[in-house]
Design an enzyme around this catalytic site. Sequence first.
Site, PDB file in Angstrom:
ATOM      1  N   ALA A  81       0.825  -1.205   0.000  1.00 24.02           N
ATOM      2  CA  ALA A  81       0.000   0.000   0.000  1.00 24.02           C
ATOM      3  C   ALA A  81       0.862   1.259   0.000  1.00 24.02           C
ATOM      4  CB  ALA A  81      -0.923   0.005   1.216  1.00 24.02           C
ATOM      5  N   GLY A 123       0.414  -5.479   0.614  1.00 19.16           N
ATOM      6  CA  GLY A 123      -0.662  -5.598  -0.359  1.00 19.16           C
ATOM      7  C   GLY A 123      -0.218  -6.234  -1.660  1.00 19.16           C
ATOM      8  N   GLU A 140      -0.523  -9.759  -1.053  1.00 23.41           N
ATOM      9  CA  GLU A 140      -1.940 -10.140  -0.990  1.00 23.41           C
ATOM     10  C   GLU A 140      -2.546 -10.297  -2.384  1.00 23.41           C
ATOM     11  OE1 GLU A 140      -3.759  -8.409   3.087  1.00 23.41           O
ATOM     12  OE2 GLU A 140      -2.541  -7.005   1.938  1.00 23.41           O
ATOM     13  N   GLU A 200       3.060  -5.854   7.635  1.00 23.09           N
ATOM     14  CA  GLU A 200       2.064  -4.964   8.257  1.00 23.09           C
ATOM     15  C   GLU A 200       2.189  -4.925   9.777  1.00 23.09           C
ATOM     16  OE1 GLU A 200       0.093  -6.552   4.423  1.00 23.09           O
ATOM     17  OE2 GLU A 200       1.424  -7.317   5.995  1.00 23.09           O
TER      18      GLU A 200
END
Length: 263
Positions: free
Chosen positions: A65, A114, A117, A137
Amino acid sequence: MTEPILLAVDDGIALITLNRPERLNALSYGLIDRLMAALDRIEGDAGVRAVVLTGAGERAFSAGADIHEFSDSVEQGAAVAVRDFVRRGQTMTARLEAFKKPVIAAVNGIAFGGGCEIIEAVHLAVASDRALFAKPEIKLGMPPTFGGTQRLPRLAGRKRGLELLLTGDPFSPEHARDIGLVNRVVPHDQLLQAARELAGRIIRHSSGSVGSTITAVTRGLNMPIAEGLLVESEQFAALVGSRDLAEGLAAWKERRPAKYVGA
């Protein structure tokens, strides 16, 4: 401004490139929105039968992110952060996971947060031997929010998934392969070729059967097996009477290669 998503189609395969190399292809809100728009564009395009997703530059698939942008949302409170960040990211990974055409990640470098992910969500993945993965994270004081707490343990197993989620330590492409996050690891200069070759081995088959298989697997994984078997039956029934199923059966009986539309 530089376009955050690049899209090119060749021989039935759409190449989508995350295009913020100066920011290690960080997932800004704008990039995610453009990625969703690109998926919308190619979903109904019969000329596109598979997708390869990669990152621009030599350093990163995606570092995760865009923290500066995300931090601004956090400062505005939980409601804004969940709406703008969490829901946007979860919608993106769910869209990739449920996409009716096979999506293959070509992991060319760093795949953190992310970015990792996305790889958890797509159907298949090929990693460069220069790739590096991490779930960092936890170092920000938060859990993953784009589906990582759910998909990674399903892929790797609860204990192996939790070790990666709770330590935030980076891991190699070979470890990613061993835990089922990627299908194979290849030399860096062969990455896109390997991803396209894998796509080619899929799109030689009926697009209807490919889409039905993806749907049955994706939906069934989150159901008890009895319910998953019903999904499998429904997906088969939807193909009965189709030209592709008739062609596949006829080709088998006649001992010849099947000739599917678009293949």
